[in-house]
Design a protein around this motif. Sequence first.
Motif, short mmCIF file in Angstrom:
data_model
loop_
_atom_site.label_atom_id
_atom_site.label_comp_id
_atom_site.label_asym_id
_atom_site.label_seq_id
_atom_site.Cartn_x
_atom_site.Cartn_y
_atom_site.Cartn_z
N CYS A 117 0.81 -1.22 0.00
CA CYS A 117 0.00 0.00 0.00
C CYS A 117 0.84 1.27 0.00
O CYS A 117 0.30 2.37 0.06
CB CYS A 117 -0.94 0.00 1.20
SG CYS A 117 -2.17 -1.30 1.13
N PRO A 138 3.07 4.22 -1.72
CA PRO A 138 2.80 4.88 -3.00
C PRO A 138 3.36 4.18 -4.24
O PRO A 138 2.68 4.09 -5.25
CB PRO A 138 3.41 6.27 -2.82
CG PRO A 138 3.26 6.52 -1.35
CD PRO A 138 3.52 5.17 -0.71
N ARG A 180 1.13 1.14 -4.81
CA ARG A 180 -0.21 1.59 -5.21
C ARG A 180 -0.18 1.98 -6.69
O ARG A 180 -1.08 1.65 -7.45
CB ARG A 180 -0.67 2.79 -4.39
CG ARG A 180 -1.15 2.47 -3.00
CD ARG A 180 -1.67 3.76 -2.34
NE ARG A 180 -1.85 3.61 -0.92
CZ ARG A 180 -2.96 3.15 -0.35
NH1 ARG A 180 -3.98 2.81 -1.10
NH2 ARG A 180 -3.05 3.05 0.96
N LEU A 237 -2.19 0.24 -9.75
CA LEU A 237 -3.02 1.03 -10.65
C LEU A 237 -2.65 0.73 -12.11
O LEU A 237 -3.53 0.50 -12.95
CB LEU A 237 -2.86 2.52 -10.36
CG LEU A 237 -3.66 3.49 -11.20
CD1 LEU A 237 -5.14 3.37 -10.87
CD2 LEU A 237 -3.19 4.91 -10.95
N SER A 261 -8.18 -0.71 -8.38
CA SER A 261 -7.27 -1.35 -7.43
C SER A 261 -6.71 -0.28 -6.49
O SER A 261 -6.66 0.89 -6.83
CB SER A 261 -6.14 -2.06 -8.16
OG SER A 261 -5.41 -1.11 -8.92
N ASP A 262 -6.33 -0.69 -5.33
CA ASP A 262 -5.80 0.26 -4.36
C ASP A 262 -4.39 -0.11 -3.93
O ASP A 262 -3.49 0.70 -3.96
CB ASP A 262 -6.71 0.34 -3.15
CG ASP A 262 -6.40 1.53 -2.26
OD1 ASP A 262 -5.97 2.57 -2.79
OD2 ASP A 262 -6.58 1.42 -1.05
N CYS A 263 -4.20 -1.35 -3.55
CA CYS A 263 -2.90 -1.81 -3.09
C CYS A 263 -2.46 -3.00 -3.93
O CYS A 263 -3.28 -3.64 -4.57
CB CYS A 263 -2.97 -2.24 -1.63
SG CYS A 263 -3.40 -0.90 -0.49
N SER A 303 1.25 -7.36 -0.18
CA SER A 303 0.67 -7.24 1.17
C SER A 303 0.47 -8.61 1.80
O SER A 303 0.68 -8.79 3.00
CB SER A 303 -0.66 -6.48 1.11
OG SER A 303 -0.44 -5.15 0.74
N TYR A 355 -3.77 5.01 7.04
CA TYR A 355 -4.32 4.96 5.67
C TYR A 355 -5.84 5.04 5.69
O TYR A 355 -6.45 5.69 4.87
CB TYR A 355 -3.93 3.66 4.97
CG TYR A 355 -2.52 3.58 4.47
CD1 TYR A 355 -1.80 4.70 4.09
CD2 TYR A 355 -1.89 2.34 4.35
CE1 TYR A 355 -0.50 4.61 3.62
CE2 TYR A 355 -0.59 2.24 3.87
CZ TYR A 355 0.09 3.37 3.51
OH TYR A 355 1.37 3.26 3.05
N LYS A 365 -2.68 8.39 0.82
CA LYS A 365 -2.32 7.47 -0.26
C LYS A 365 -1.16 7.97 -1.11
O LYS A 365 -0.28 7.20 -1.48
CB LYS A 365 -3.53 7.19 -1.14
CG LYS A 365 -4.61 6.41 -0.42
CD LYS A 365 -5.78 6.11 -1.31
CE LYS A 365 -6.83 5.31 -0.55
NZ LYS A 365 -7.96 4.94 -1.40
N TYR A 393 0.19 8.41 -7.60
CA TYR A 393 0.41 8.52 -6.14
C TYR A 393 1.77 9.13 -5.79
O TYR A 393 2.24 8.98 -4.68
CB TYR A 393 0.25 7.16 -5.46
CG TYR A 393 -1.10 6.54 -5.63
CD1 TYR A 393 -2.19 7.00 -4.90
CD2 TYR A 393 -1.30 5.50 -6.52
CE1 TYR A 393 -3.44 6.43 -5.06
CE2 TYR A 393 -2.56 4.92 -6.70
CZ TYR A 393 -3.62 5.39 -5.97
OH TYR A 393 -4.86 4.84 -6.13
#
Length: 179
Positions: free
Chosen positions: A33, A35, A38, A42, A49-51, A56, A95, A107, A116
């Motif tokens: 997660c 930057p 992230r 993306l 999507s975020d992470c 993770s 977050y 983010k 990001y």
Amino acid sequence: MNMVMDSLVTVMMEIYKLAGRKFGIQDLLPLGCLPRFRGLALLKKGPHSDCLDELSSVVKKHNLALSRKIKQLKKELRGFEYSFFSIFDALKELYENPSTYGFKEAKAACCGFGPYRGFGSCGMAEAYELCENVKEHVIFDFYHPTGKAFHHFAQLWWQGNSNVVESQSLKSLLALLFA
């Protein structure tokens, strides 16, 4: 992961053999997660999507294994004391609820470029953007939390916030040195 755990235990055992009995240990950040990752998520998976979940997932496994190893050492080694700080959980909370802790941006990094601001590093590339107020950001560059975020983490660990600290606070652990 087993190799990393074995290496960590080897180092702690060497310190223990040299009379080290008090350990302050922290787990890994939610790397997927940050930057940079992230931004990669993306680019790889698109705007929903975020992470980077794969990363993770590996970090969560590492952190669980580390916590278990530390508890095992506590049972096996006479006088072994520790304070375990979950920077993973502490940063995840920032977050999810940045405004609760005085942040406006959780983010995107303060400094970098691309999605990001997760690519490049301040001063290391010609084309980078710098935020106006670093204290509003949780993350400074593609990887590192800001000083304000680290200050928050230090307070949690020192006081022993039960959501992110296992065994005892860092303050209590250090007090044992002078008891």
